[in-house]
Design an enzyme around this catalytic site. Sequence first.
Site, PDB file in Angstrom:
ATOM      1  N   CYS A  15      -0.373   4.082   2.270  1.00 52.17           N
ATOM      2  CA  CYS A  15      -0.174   3.833   3.624  1.00 52.17           C
ATOM      3  C   CYS A  15       1.443   3.907   4.116  1.00 52.17           C
ATOM      4  O   CYS A  15       1.763   4.540   5.009  1.00 52.17           O
ATOM      5  CB  CYS A  15      -0.668   2.563   4.190  1.00 52.17           C
ATOM      6  SG  CYS A  15      -2.020   2.092   3.407  1.00 52.17           S
ATOM      7  N   ASP A  16       2.163   3.550   3.411  1.00 56.17           N
ATOM      8  CA  ASP A  16       3.592   3.363   3.517  1.00 56.17           C
ATOM      9  C   ASP A  16       4.529   4.175   3.060  1.00 56.17           C
ATOM     10  O   ASP A  16       5.770   4.099   3.239  1.00 56.17           O
ATOM     11  CB  ASP A  16       3.936   1.722   3.622  1.00 56.17           C
ATOM     12  CG  ASP A  16       3.240   0.915   4.596  1.00 56.17           C
ATOM     13  OD1 ASP A  16       2.764   1.696   5.440  1.00 56.17           O
ATOM     14  OD2 ASP A  16       2.781  -0.213   4.287  1.00 56.17           O
TER      15      ASP A  16
ATOM     16  N   CYS B 130       0.691  -1.235   0.087  1.00 56.67           N
ATOM     17  CA  CYS B 130      -0.029   0.011  -0.141  1.00 56.67           C
ATOM     18  C   CYS B 130       1.038   1.185  -0.073  1.00 56.67           C
ATOM     19  O   CYS B 130       1.571   1.457   1.008  1.00 56.67           O
ATOM     20  CB  CYS B 130      -0.971   0.040   1.251  1.00 56.67           C
ATOM     21  SG  CYS B 130      -1.943   1.498   1.362  1.00 56.67           S
TER      22      CYS B 130
END
Length: 433
Positions: free
Chosen positions: A253-254, A250
């Site tokens: 997200c990261d 992701c």
Amino acid sequence: MLRSVSMTDDRTPDQPEDSTRSEPETKKADPFAGLTIDFGGGAVDAVPLGGNGANGSGGGSDSVPIGGGAGGGNPGGGNLGGPISFGSPIVFDAPAPAVEQRTGHPGSGGTGDDDRDAARTKLLIIGSGPAGLTAAIYASRANLDPIVLAGVVPGGQLMITSDVENYPGFPEGILGPELMAKFREQAERFGSRIHDVDVERVDLSSRPFGVWARGVEYRADSIIVATGASALWLGLESETRLRGRGVSACATCDGFFFRDKEIAVVGGGDTALEEATYLTRFASKVHLLHRRDTFRASKIMVERAEANPKIEIHTNLAVDEVLGGAKVEGLRLRDTVTDQQRDVPMEGLFVAIGYRPNTEVFRDWLEVDEKGYLVVRDETGSQIEGVFIAGDVHDHRYRQAVTAAGDGCRAAIDAERWLEAEGISEATTATAW
Ligand code: NDP
């Protein structure tokens, strides 16, 4: 360009970085020389929880392949209190009700009234990611006394996510499992009954609907399906081991943890192209690795990536191994035409080879689109009256924890309204409808 080096993958995590990198095969200037890898206390702290079957809705980051069956994971009950150790199983200090001893139809005798009540509900929620647990919070506050079938693998996708920095209300960020523990605690506080079981079968032919999980037959006047979707992985042992340590699925997200790093994205669809482009906000260089020489991705996405000076596109390349002891340090790549392997240094790998919605047990009953996602009708409904849908199991566009949570809220309100219209319960949630 990708420069080959000789790398080995047999180090222990304690070995100093410098001792692990061999000399580059070429004497030309090595663009990776002097590379230091520092995940800034983010991704490097997290290791995978368990390793399979993270069902459940949720828009978090890393997830694991579908473990079979529907039913979202849940994060464990109660208050986890202090910091969560990612390396060990989460301890539930408020275990789910022991329902596994009961068998047979709750109403068919032999199990007693208490047992019958334990498996009979106005609203059954299947899945325990942000969508399922938000639905549970709303439904329990509306006195619907919901049962949540949460899955045997706790937590949904956020359970294998390290820092979640885009969920509103947590300005310092929060660990994925800790966030989900709070969701669960909040749902239980208002009386949601959460059972950590996988759904094996459903019968939506008549009401009350039938749902079977670990030998128990549940009966529900209405159902919210919130079983989520799982990111697909390459299936390499090294990929699993280094998930949360430089391997992610992701970018939203990261990506933040890869500031000024040289990283790779694997995949040739829109997701891969989109994630590669997004990651250029952080990374110094993004190598897009695709196993063929033609892309599934739309032309415009490929052109956008080609025009981005931070993206290097490599075709006919497969990832055979992720290299590194405690964190990602390189990739073993294979030319899919010549079969020749080479090792290249790399500081991160984003796997973007598609998602699979967790819809197996519903396929005989609910409509799915061409990508396998459930089809929603009239906001959160399905083609079966009384069956509602929330979260990533139908949403392949946003896939975020916050959008899944919002969806769970909407489904719970719709279910509450429907139950009232059917004369099964009174609506208590104040809304403007
Ligand atoms: P896709 O199925 O479209 O693409 C998956 C890609 O991953 C393919 O190129 C495939 O290679 C590759 N792949 C699959 N398995 C492996 C493997 N084991 N090893 C290496 N490569 C592998 O999935 P996406 O998630 O990209 O897209 C899904 C849908 O969502 C699509 O319809 C897409 O258009 C849509 N989407 C739209 C977006 C947008 O409009 N902004 C953004 C993201 C997705 P191969 O081609 O060789 O099979």
